[in-house]
Design a protein around this motif. Sequence first.
Motif, PDB file in Angstrom:
ATOM      1  N   GLY A  46       3.678  10.928  -1.425  1.00  0.00           N
ATOM      2  CA  GLY A  46       2.599  10.183  -2.059  1.00  0.00           C
ATOM      3  C   GLY A  46       2.873   9.908  -3.525  1.00  0.00           C
ATOM      4  O   GLY A  46       2.660   8.795  -4.017  1.00  0.00           O
ATOM      5  N   ALA A  47       3.370  10.921  -4.233  1.00  0.00           N
ATOM      6  CA  ALA A  47       3.700  10.740  -5.653  1.00  0.00           C
ATOM      7  C   ALA A  47       4.796   9.695  -5.822  1.00  0.00           C
ATOM      8  O   ALA A  47       4.757   8.877  -6.749  1.00  0.00           O
ATOM      9  N   ALA A  48       5.778   9.716  -4.916  1.00  0.00           N
ATOM     10  CA  ALA A  48       6.880   8.765  -5.014  1.00  0.00           C
ATOM     11  C   ALA A  48       6.414   7.331  -4.776  1.00  0.00           C
ATOM     12  O   ALA A  48       6.829   6.399  -5.481  1.00  0.00           O
ATOM     13  N   VAL A  49       5.530   7.131  -3.790  1.00  0.00           N
ATOM     14  CA  VAL A  49       5.030   5.781  -3.517  1.00  0.00           C
ATOM     15  C   VAL A  49       4.132   5.314  -4.664  1.00  0.00           C
ATOM     16  O   VAL A  49       4.190   4.149  -5.076  1.00  0.00           O
ATOM     17  N   PHE A  50       3.321   6.214  -5.205  1.00  0.00           N
ATOM     18  CA  PHE A  50       2.511   5.862  -6.371  1.00  0.00           C
ATOM     19  C   PHE A  50       3.410   5.373  -7.506  1.00  0.00           C
ATOM     20  O   PHE A  50       3.138   4.342  -8.142  1.00  0.00           O
ATOM     21  N   ALA A  51       4.475   6.122  -7.775  1.00  0.00           N
ATOM     22  CA  ALA A  51       5.392   5.749  -8.849  1.00  0.00           C
ATOM     23  C   ALA A  51       6.084   4.430  -8.548  1.00  0.00           C
ATOM     24  O   ALA A  51       6.232   3.568  -9.428  1.00  0.00           O
ATOM     25  N   ALA A  52       6.500   4.240  -7.289  1.00  0.00           N
ATOM     26  CA  ALA A  52       7.188   3.002  -6.913  1.00  0.00           C
ATOM     27  C   ALA A  52       6.289   1.788  -7.079  1.00  0.00           C
ATOM     28  O   ALA A  52       6.761   0.697  -7.431  1.00  0.00           O
ATOM     29  N   GLN A  53       4.984   1.967  -6.847  1.00  0.00           N
ATOM     30  CA  GLN A  53       4.061   0.843  -7.015  1.00  0.00           C
ATOM     31  C   GLN A  53       3.919   0.426  -8.482  1.00  0.00           C
ATOM     32  O   GLN A  53       3.461  -0.682  -8.767  1.00  0.00           O
ATOM     33  N   MET A  54       4.289   1.308  -9.401  1.00  0.00           N
ATOM     34  CA  MET A  54       4.248   0.952 -10.820  1.00  0.00           C
ATOM     35  C   MET A  54       5.400   0.030 -11.209  1.00  0.00           C
ATOM     36  O   MET A  54       5.370  -0.590 -12.269  1.00  0.00           O
ATOM     37  N   MET A  55       6.423  -0.037 -10.347  1.00  0.00           N
ATOM     38  CA  MET A  55       7.638  -0.780 -10.679  1.00  0.00           C
ATOM     39  C   MET A  55       7.552  -2.223 -10.188  1.00  0.00           C
ATOM     40  O   MET A  55       8.160  -2.602  -9.192  1.00  0.00           O
ATOM     41  N   GLY A  63       7.037 -16.864 -12.552  1.00  0.00           N
ATOM     42  CA  GLY A  63       6.093 -16.250 -13.487  1.00  0.00           C
ATOM     43  C   GLY A  63       5.266 -15.175 -12.828  1.00  0.00           C
ATOM     44  O   GLY A  63       4.266 -14.710 -13.386  1.00  0.00           O
ATOM     45  N   SER A  64       5.669 -14.766 -11.632  1.00  0.00           N
ATOM     46  CA  SER A  64       4.948 -13.747 -10.886  1.00  0.00           C
ATOM     47  C   SER A  64       5.814 -12.504 -10.721  1.00  0.00           C
ATOM     48  O   SER A  64       6.987 -12.482 -11.111  1.00  0.00           O
ATOM     49  N   SER A  65       5.216 -11.458 -10.153  1.00  0.00           N
ATOM     50  CA  SER A  65       5.967 -10.232  -9.872  1.00  0.00           C
ATOM     51  C   SER A  65       5.434  -9.623  -8.585  1.00  0.00           C
ATOM     52  O   SER A  65       4.410 -10.055  -8.046  1.00  0.00           O
ATOM     53  N   GLY A  66       6.129  -8.627  -8.102  1.00  0.00           N
ATOM     54  CA  GLY A  66       5.692  -7.931  -6.902  1.00  0.00           C
ATOM     55  C   GLY A  66       6.000  -6.452  -7.000  1.00  0.00           C
ATOM     56  O   GLY A  66       6.781  -6.020  -7.842  1.00  0.00           O
ATOM     57  N   HIS A  67       5.334  -5.681  -6.158  1.00  0.00           N
ATOM     58  CA  HIS A  67       5.653  -4.260  -6.052  1.00  0.00           C
ATOM     59  C   HIS A  67       5.463  -3.857  -4.598  1.00  0.00           C
ATOM     60  O   HIS A  67       4.775  -4.538  -3.836  1.00  0.00           O
ATOM     61  N   ILE A  68       6.064  -2.765  -4.200  1.00  0.00           N
ATOM     62  CA  ILE A  68       5.954  -2.368  -2.805  1.00  0.00           C
ATOM     63  C   ILE A  68       4.549  -1.836  -2.505  1.00  0.00           C
ATOM     64  O   ILE A  68       3.854  -1.356  -3.399  1.00  0.00           O
ATOM     65  N   GLY A  69       4.168  -1.928  -1.235  1.00  0.00           N
ATOM     66  CA  GLY A  69       2.935  -1.288  -0.798  1.00  0.00           C
ATOM     67  C   GLY A  69       3.206   0.167  -0.451  1.00  0.00           C
ATOM     68  O   GLY A  69       2.470   1.063  -0.834  1.00  0.00           O
ATOM     69  N   GLY A  70       4.295   0.394   0.273  1.00  0.00           N
ATOM     70  CA  GLY A  70       4.739   1.749   0.559  1.00  0.00           C
ATOM     71  C   GLY A  70       4.185   2.381   1.813  1.00  0.00           C
ATOM     72  O   GLY A  70       4.590   3.475   2.194  1.00  0.00           O
ATOM     73  N   GLY A  71       3.264   1.704   2.500  1.00  0.00           N
ATOM     74  CA  GLY A  71       2.659   2.284   3.683  1.00  0.00           C
ATOM     75  C   GLY A  71       3.653   2.501   4.808  1.00  0.00           C
ATOM     76  O   GLY A  71       3.642   3.546   5.470  1.00  0.00           O
ATOM     77  N   PHE A  72       4.529   1.534   5.033  1.00  0.00           N
ATOM     78  CA  PHE A  72       5.517   1.679   6.103  1.00  0.00           C
ATOM     79  C   PHE A  72       6.516   2.776   5.758  1.00  0.00           C
ATOM     80  O   PHE A  72       6.936   3.541   6.644  1.00  0.00           O
ATOM     81  N   LEU A  73       6.906   2.875   4.507  1.00  0.00           N
ATOM     82  CA  LEU A  73       7.813   3.947   4.074  1.00  0.00           C
ATOM     83  C   LEU A  73       7.195   5.309   4.341  1.00  0.00           C
ATOM     84  O   LEU A  73       7.856   6.218   4.858  1.00  0.00           O
TER      85      LEU A  73
END
Length: 308
Positions: A46-55, A63-73
Amino acid sequence: MHIASTLISAAVGGAFGTGSGGAVVASGAKFHKENNPKSLLMGAAGAAVFAAQMMNFTIAGTGSSGHIGGGFLLAAVLGPVPAYLVMSVILTVQCLLFGDGGLLALGCNLFNMGIVPCFLIYPLLKKLLGTKMRIPAAVLGGALSMFTGALCVVGEALFSGANGMDVSAFIINMVGIHATIGVGEGLITAGLLAAYDKANAYGEKTAVAGTLGLAAVTSGLLSAFASANPDGLEWSVMRVAGAAEHTSAAHVLLDNIQSATTLLPDYAFRAVENALSSGAAGLIGCAAVFALAVLTGAVLTRTAKTAA
């Protein structure tokens, strides 16, 4: 892809809140019945997915960006039931502590980033994840989870009432940008899963320690290099003429509650907004997610043993 409360109606928010909340209760009951202790791994993942969502990563030329959702991981590492419980912790912490995603929309966000990847996409690819096709399946699972979640956002917004929104433009923007973000999510999911598998080959303790270390470095240091561009949903809404702005007594009440709990708005301290502040806020978020996920797993496991 965290929905703001103004994008949805109170009725849609209430319906998805009830459904997603019910899924949390059902998942807790099933986890309790299975009596499968995974609390430390749940916290680390959970901590890792939270951190990954910050990236947030930049989508070139938009002009846009994206981040992972992480649910499948999370589902690939933990299984769908504990994964959904962990995702509920992540999204609740993000909503209440950081103001990321509206409180009225929490049920929608849980559905899009939790139920969809854990209970819809993961079962389709579960068998492949146990074969030599594990990593390609992770790419596909991450991509499908992001794209399907984006389609759900469109549906939730439309069910809430267009309110003068250019619906065609909104759909085109959402589908186009999240197809690209989905590719990024798929590749990142596969990379992180491969890294976890290598660490796990040395034992679960090594995997937990490595995952926690990655979460700390990502949230505390690497997050300073994340893209500042609006994410795919924000970008899509900004580009649509007459974007819907829903309001009601429920919106006002829940927004007031969320404002009172949001101590680290936009992942920074109120008085200081810089890279150091963001890193510290990220570490606090990781610690909160880790503690709550571990507590959730431990309580459910402990009560199962007591009942037995």
